[in-house]
Write a protein that holds these residues in place. Structure first.
Motif, PDB file in Angstrom:
ATOM      1  N   ARG A  68       0.863  -1.182   0.000  1.00  0.00           N
ATOM      2  CA  ARG A  68       0.000   0.000   0.000  1.00  0.00           C
ATOM      3  C   ARG A  68       0.893   1.223   0.000  1.00  0.00           C
ATOM      4  O   ARG A  68       1.713   1.392   0.894  1.00  0.00           O
ATOM      5  CB  ARG A  68      -0.899   0.025   1.247  1.00  0.00           C
ATOM      6  N   TRP A 160     -16.185  -1.679   5.288  1.00  0.00           N
ATOM      7  CA  TRP A 160     -15.011  -1.907   4.439  1.00  0.00           C
ATOM      8  C   TRP A 160     -15.382  -2.071   2.972  1.00  0.00           C
ATOM      9  O   TRP A 160     -16.280  -2.829   2.631  1.00  0.00           O
ATOM     10  CB  TRP A 160     -14.215  -3.126   4.902  1.00  0.00           C
ATOM     11  N   ASN A 201      -9.490  -7.573  11.207  1.00  0.00           N
ATOM     12  CA  ASN A 201     -10.682  -6.961  10.661  1.00  0.00           C
ATOM     13  C   ASN A 201     -11.501  -8.032   9.940  1.00  0.00           C
ATOM     14  O   ASN A 201     -11.008  -8.647   9.006  1.00  0.00           O
ATOM     15  CB  ASN A 201     -10.247  -5.862   9.672  1.00  0.00           C
ATOM     16  N   ASP A 224     -14.769 -11.795   4.849  1.00  0.00           N
ATOM     17  CA  ASP A 224     -13.406 -11.499   4.375  1.00  0.00           C
ATOM     18  C   ASP A 224     -12.646 -10.961   5.577  1.00  0.00           C
ATOM     19  O   ASP A 224     -13.039  -9.958   6.152  1.00  0.00           O
ATOM     20  CB  ASP A 224     -13.497 -10.447   3.265  1.00  0.00           C
ATOM     21  N   THR A 225     -11.589 -11.633   5.972  1.00  0.00           N
ATOM     22  CA  THR A 225     -10.861 -11.114   7.135  1.00  0.00           C
ATOM     23  C   THR A 225      -9.407 -10.821   6.794  1.00  0.00           C
ATOM     24  O   THR A 225      -8.848 -11.387   5.858  1.00  0.00           O
ATOM     25  CB  THR A 225     -10.889 -12.081   8.349  1.00  0.00           C
ATOM     26  N   GLY A 226      -8.812  -9.931   7.556  1.00  0.00           N
ATOM     27  CA  GLY A 226      -7.416  -9.578   7.335  1.00  0.00           C
ATOM     28  C   GLY A 226      -6.696  -9.279   8.639  1.00  0.00           C
ATOM     29  O   GLY A 226      -7.198  -8.512   9.470  1.00  0.00           O
TER      30      GLY A 226
END
Ligand code: SER
Length: 585
Positions: A68, A160, A201, A224-226
């Motif tokens: 990023r 998100w 998250n 969806d997790t991160g």
């Protein structure tokens, strides 16, 4: 706990909960023009989040390499990174909130051994687009988080979406209490004083945000997790910054030994940018003046600048790269395989930059003197643009150099000039494109199909990294640029030629299908991607041999091509080779 142990525990935990472990996608999205780099674990999975069937099923887990760059200028403080690893697990229309929360809680408290007292969570507070997420809050309570440590926030914190349009939904974030004193009685997880650190998250994807800003329910509800690996490693080790963990500390230490003038920010920038550059190069990135290449160039140049600042001899770079590969190769074995390429690309770019600096320095001094004479403390946009265009000085370097002498730069004016310049070159290339089409005839069409065969053959002989960087066709020949770090051997050239001629002899049918970009990606098509999600693209398939997104036109059978011969193989630019080839009857 070391980073590698955390990663292994994560993948094993989800494997034991019915998830298939899938490999990390490359840092450079293969078929996705909408982003420069992979920025989240969900990104390569978008087609599946939108309903396409994933070959590995409905429960997936992986570690994903991410880059990023929006905060690139913040690197140097105690937390920002450009490259990081995201651990993730996905439910594609399988489990939803309850099971997701239960698994996260179990993993954090049992596998990683985090005391429940250290955990707080946040949920979506609700607004006109979606209701308050009391379901998730209830799941947390059931799992064992007391009500007073469950917070509700709005879209800014607990919603998100990747970009402006796409699958999205309310999320629930988990926070780790570092034990630092609260900055005020109101201190909460949303406060960034450093007491609470976000660790995970989980996004509950129920919606699709359309181009015109509407939220439509998705056919399939996903999770969806991160979880950021570097941050978790830092917290579990009780370290203050990621730079104090085993992932960075040996480089930080080495820089400290080599530096004649110490500066912790510069050491962090060098350490961080070096790692990010190595990862980008390993996944096929090469420095250039546009898009991805420019980000890599910026990383390497900024790193070189800060090595200079630390008064470290730039000849130390090779040793620093070796040390960094040794630190990271357990996590990323691909670094070891690319050891030489990484060194070559970084050192070449550093050398180029040093020349650039030497050339531009006089011009820069002139600009500073002029500003001084005029009693100004700002370098004007014209000068920044000239330094950029004529001497290859990236504006951020000009800003850096200027700051050292107490000057600022007029970025707004520079941006304006830069945009005008881009617009001009865009018009130029459209002109060229029109010219190209006008010239379309039997011969150029045959060369076009031969280009697809060549692209695929190069990937077979050299490896997946040999990707198209450019192509130019006349009635006389084809010219093809592709990423590859070194001169091709005679044997390799022969093999490529043979493979192409074999496909011609097989007289393979060339077929064309129209589909959306997502479908094209899922079908395994490669190509140069200038389209956006949802747009229809043409996919050209040559028998069982090649599949590429392309505007066409092409011949109908490869037998029409005649004999293929490579005339020349040479360097085109750093890390990019060029082949010229002809077809004869
Ligand atoms: N996509 C979410 C994120 O990037 C969760 O994986 O945080």
């Amino acid at each position: 706990m070391k980073a590698i142990e955390i990663r292994n525990k994560y993948l094993n935990f989800f494997k034991n909960h019915g998830h298939k472990v899938i490999p990390s996608a490359p840092l450079i999205p293969e078929n996705d023009p909408s982003v420069l780099f992979t920025t989240a674990g969900m990104q390569p999975l978008v087609p599946y989040l939108l309903g396409e069937k994933h070959p590995e099923g409905t429960r997936l887990t992986d570690y994903q390499k991410c880059l990023r760059t929006n905060d690139i200028d913040e690197v140097g403080d105690n937390r920002h990174l450009t490259y990081f690893e995201m651990l993730g697990n996905w439910s594609l229309g399988d489990y939803f909130k309850e099971e997701s929360v239960a698994m996260s809680f179990e993993f954090l408290t049992k596998e990683l051994g985090i005391p429940v007292e250290k955990l707080s969570v946040t949920c979506f507070a609700g607004d006109e687009d979606a209701p308050k997420d009391t379901v998730t809050a209830e799941c947390w309570k059931k799992a064992g988080i007391p009500e007073e440590r469950i917070y509700f926030y709005g879209k800014d914190d607990n919603w998100w979406i990747a970009g402006e349009e796409g699958p999205c939904g309310p999320d629930t974030e988990m926070f780790y209490d570092t034990g630092k004193p609260a900055c005020s009685p109101e201190c909460q997880p949303s406060c960034d004083c450093g007491k609470y650190v976000e660790i995970w998250n989980n996004v509950f994807m129920e919606y699709y945000k359309t181009k015109d800003g509407k939220y439509e329910k998705l056919k399939q509800y996903n999770v969806d997790t991160g979880l950021g690996l570097e941050r978790m490693t830092m917290l579990l080790q009780g370290k203050e910054t990621p730079f104090d963990t085993e992932l960075f500390a040996p480089i930080m230490q080495k820089l400290s030994e080599l530096a004649k003038v110490d500066n912790i920010e510069s050491r962090r920038i060098v350490t961080e940018h070096l790692r990010a550059s190595m990862m980008v190069i390993t996944d096929g990135g090469r420095p250039s003046n546009v898009d991805r290449g420019y980000v890599l160039r910026k990383l390497i140049r900024r790193m070189s600048r800060h090595l200079n600042k630390l008064q470290i001899d730039l000849s130390e770079l090779a040793g620093l790269i070796d040390l960094n590969i040794d630190i990271l190769k357990e996590l990323y074995p691909e670094l070891e395989k690319n050891r030489e390429v990484i060194k070559q690309v970084i050192i070449e770019e550093k050398d180029k930059f040093m020349k650039t600096l030497a050339h531009g320095e006089k011009e820069f001094e002139k600009a500073i003197n002029k500003a001084k004479q005029e009693n100004k403390n700002v370098i004007d946009g014209q000068t920044i643009f000239k330094l950029y265009e004529t001497y290859g000085f990236p504006p951020e370097i000009t800003a850096d150099l200027a700051a050292e002498q107490g000057f600022k730069i007029d970025n707004t004016e520079f941006e304006k000039l830069f945009k005008e310049h881009q617009e001009k070159s865009r018009m130029g290339s459209e002109q060229k494109f029109k010219g190209g089409l006008a010239e379309q005839n039997e011969k150029t069409i045959a060369y076009h199909t031969a280009t697809h065969l060549l692209h695929k053959a190069l990937q077979i002989v050299l490896g997946e990294h040999a990707k198209q960087k450019g192509s130019n066709i006349t009635t006389e020949r084809l010219r093809f640029d592709f990423s590859h770090p070194e001169k091709m051997t005679k044997e390799q050239l022969q093999k490529v030629e043979d493979i192409v001629n074999e496909q011609i002899a097989r007289d393979l049918p060339v077929t064309c299908e129209e589909m959306t970009l997502e479908e094209a990606k899922a079908s395994g098509a490669t190509g140069l991607f200038e389209n956006k999600y949802g747009e229809k693209v043409k996919v050209y398939t040559i028998g069982d041999f090649s599949k590429e997104i392309c505007g066409g036109p092409h011949v109908s059978h490869t037998g029409e091509l005649g004999h293929f011969k490579i005339k020349k193989e040479e360097s085109s630019s750093a890390g990019v080779r060029r082949i010229k080839a002809v077809l004869s009857d």
